[in-house]
Design an enzyme around this catalytic site. Structure first.
Site: not given
Ligand SMILES: O=C(CO)COP(=O)(O)O
Length: 251
Positions: A9-11, A95, A97, A167, A173, A213, A234-235
């Protein structure tokens, strides 16, 4: 057997050129991997640029959200048909967020999942408790509500392609990954809720990804858990080398 899925997920990162550079780096690193489904989810504006770059790879393309109507006076929204038109085959829905900052609810998530399925997109349906809920001992209550709300009204046939992503919000994050035991416990619970709704056989086939994470150095432990069928990253998905080493967790 449930085939593992590793999704990035590149957000709100990566312009078109940055995305193309990342695919150029990633594609050779995951070439030949056929025992894992690999998915990347860029921002909407980048989607149409990627199918050409992904041709000849087995990487699938996901959007990060979708609206439930096909078309109409809905300024700013994007429909399932438009995502297909842009080359996406998957879509992340609900998600945390989006739940936290954009007013997404179990009801809107449910409408989006149904619309995605109707439009032949694979939903990656996200759930997860906040730190507050966990500390209050409400983790299972929250997960049950989210799973029941999100999947309400689906038939067993409709459930089949759905991918669930657990998640925990406190792990996103933060670098604070859930322990293997915490994650496995939540995944087993979620599978149990799905079993209550759709029967054990259907629940046994549903892939449940862990997100929060996930890094090259913790993916192996997570993936060794019985009910963890992949990761939503994510990251660590923003760099080809780290994402590829997560994809190759089994080597
Ligand atoms: O929200 C995430 C994937 O959708 C997880 O993000 P991180 O891997 O940066 O913690």
């Amino acid at each position: 057997m449930r085939k593992p899925v590793i999704a990035g997920n590149w957000k709100l990162y990566k312009t078109k050129d940055e995305a193309l550079a990342l695919i150029e780096e990633l594609a050779p690193l995951v070439a030949g991997v056929d025992n894992v489904e690999v998915v990347v989810a860029p921002v909407f504006t980048v989607l149409p640029a990627l199918p050409a770059a992904l041709a000849g790879t087995s990487i699938s393309l996901a959007a990060q959200d979708v609206f439930w109507e096909e078309e109409g006076a809905f300024t700013g929204e994007v429909s399932p048909r438009m995502l297909l038109d842009a080359g996406a085959s998957h879509v992340i829905i609900g998600h945390s967020e989006r739940r936290q900052y954009f007013g997404e609810t179990d009801q809107t998530v449910n409408k989006k999942i149904k619309a995605a399925l109707k439009g032949a997109l694979v939903p990656i349906f996200c759930i997860g408790e906040t730190l507050e809920a966990r500390e209050a001992g409400d983790t299972f209550k929250v997960l049950e509500r989210q799973v029941q709300g999100g999947l309400e009204g689906l038939s067993e046939t409709q459930l089949a392609p759905v991918i669930i992503a657990y998640e925990p919000v406190w792990a996103i994050g933060t670098g604070k990954v859930a322990t293997d035991e915490q994650a496995q416990e939540a995944h087993a619970f979620v599978r149990g809720v799905v079993a209550k709704m759709f029967g054990q056989a259907a629940a046994d086939k549903v892939r449940i990804l862990y997100g929060g994470s996930v890094k090259p150095d913790n993916v192996k432990g997570l993936m060794s858990c019985a009910d963890i069928d992949g990761a939503l990253v994510g990251g660590a998905s923003l760099k080809g080398a780290s994402f590829a080493s997560i994809v190759r967790f089994g080597e």
